[in-house]
Design an enzyme around this catalytic site. Structure first.
Site, PDB file in Angstrom:
ATOM      1  N   GLU A  88      92.879 -89.682  -6.836  1.00 22.70           N
ATOM      2  CA  GLU A  88      93.372 -88.346  -7.165  1.00 22.70           C
ATOM      3  C   GLU A  88      94.866 -88.438  -7.496  1.00 22.70           C
ATOM      4  OE1 GLU A  88      90.749 -85.045  -5.344  1.00 22.70           O
ATOM      5  OE2 GLU A  88      92.206 -85.612  -3.836  1.00 22.70           O
ATOM      6  N   GLY A 138      88.403 -79.583  -6.215  1.00 20.28           N
ATOM      7  CA  GLY A 138      89.007 -78.528  -5.415  1.00 20.28           C
ATOM      8  C   GLY A 138      88.651 -77.163  -5.957  1.00 20.28           C
ATOM      9  N   GLY A 139      89.538 -76.605  -6.765  1.00 21.87           N
ATOM     10  CA  GLY A 139      89.405 -75.230  -7.253  1.00 21.87           C
ATOM     11  C   GLY A 139      88.028 -74.880  -7.796  1.00 21.87           C
ATOM     12  N   HIS A 185      94.153 -87.239   1.990  1.00 21.01           N
ATOM     13  CA  HIS A 185      94.297 -86.369   0.820  1.00 21.01           C
ATOM     14  C   HIS A 185      95.780 -86.197   0.520  1.00 21.01           C
ATOM     15  CE1 HIS A 185      94.291 -82.870  -1.772  1.00 21.01           C
ATOM     16  NE2 HIS A 185      93.049 -83.195  -2.054  1.00 21.01           N
TER      17      HIS A 185
END
Ligand code: 13P
EC number: 5.3.1.1
Length: 271
Positions: A185, A252-253, A113
């Site tokens: 990403e 994510g969020g 990541h």
């Protein structure tokens, strides 16, 4: 392992029938209690059709272990770890091995990541060992790749992303494309509210697909799922997940609230 029995069959053939993957990366959020509350709420959502959507959640290690014990995770949710040790066992203080992760019932693991590459400073060589040892332990690595804004502006997307794939997958032989997932990403889109445009996503995913075919062979490289991650939310997910080159999202969020995550799952089912 109580809650996870029967999940093994879900692990295979992830790209079959236009299957979409909705993966939530909680990062360093949620205590054990909060994780249990989250799944209690998510459990009331309508389960997605198993042949249309695969759901994977990546809690922190502590919550992951506790969730395996309590059986509070809906059967349609697979679990994964956000990181893994590069070694199998030994005197490596603070590290968690692939087998330990597998023993929780988790099936997936994030590797590389951008926060681990750029904030923690993990090297590509280390990531290669993590990937190889995870495969050895029958975990499915979700290999994260992506360029910074500076690298993009300098026209170095291919150099950077191909380099990340080359090192991580060097000498890796897969017998099935379902043994690996790649997440594109772009670093500049993570947590910024600025998602990549559809054109940027399509371009990057096509480059990654062609490179995977070169590295792993046409059949295997062609069947590895490629997810997009970076400021995905319910408002933009339908258009992103609907792109032909996108096999799902790493979120994510927007994965932190069960209601938003359930919405993302529903969207993936409809595209
Ligand atoms: P955000 O969805 O918060 O931008 O995070 C993306 C990500 O890093 C998922 O791994």
């Amino acid at each position: 392992m109580k809650s996870h029995s029967g999940r093994g069959s879900q692990m295979s053939r992830q790209k079959e029938n236009n299957m979409k993957i909705v993966a939530g990366n909680w990062k360093m959020f949620k205590t054990i209690e909060e994780a249990r509350t989250y799944f209690a709420e998510l459990a009331s959502a309508t389960p997605p059709q198993a042949d249309k959507v695969r759901v994977i959640v990546f809690p922190n290690y502590i919550a992951l272990g506790a969730l395996a014990e309590t059986g509070s995770v809906p059967a349609w949710v697979l679990l994964g770890a956000q990181d893994v040790a590069a070694e199998v066992e030994g005197a490596f203080t603070g590290e968690v091995s692939p087998a330990m992760i597998r023993s929780t019932g988790a099936t997936h693991v994030l590797i590389g990541h951008s926060e681990r590459r750029h904030i923690i400073g993990e090297s590509t060589v280390l990531l290669h060992r993590k990937l190889v040892n995870s495969l050895e332990a029958s975990l499915i690595p979700v290999l994260c790749v992506g360029e910074t804004l500076e690298e993009r502006n300098a026209g170095k997307i291919e150099e950077v992303v191909f380099g990340q794939l080359d090192t991580a997958l060097s000498d890796v032989r897969l017998s099935d494309g379902a043994q690996l997932i790649v997440a594109y990403e772009p670093v500049w889109a993570i947590g910024t509210g600025v998602n990549a445009t559809n054109e940027q996503i399509e371009q990057a995913h096509h480059l990654i697909r062609e490179h995977l075919k070169q590295l792993l062979g046409t059949a295997i490289g062609g069947s590895v799922a490629i997810l997009y991650g970076g400021s995905v939310k319910p408002a933009n997910f339908a258009s992103i997940a609907g792109l032909p080159s996108v096999d799902g999202g790493l979120i994510g969020g927007a994965s932190l609230k069960p209601s938003a995550f359930a919405e993302l799952i529903e969207i993936a089912e409809q595209v």
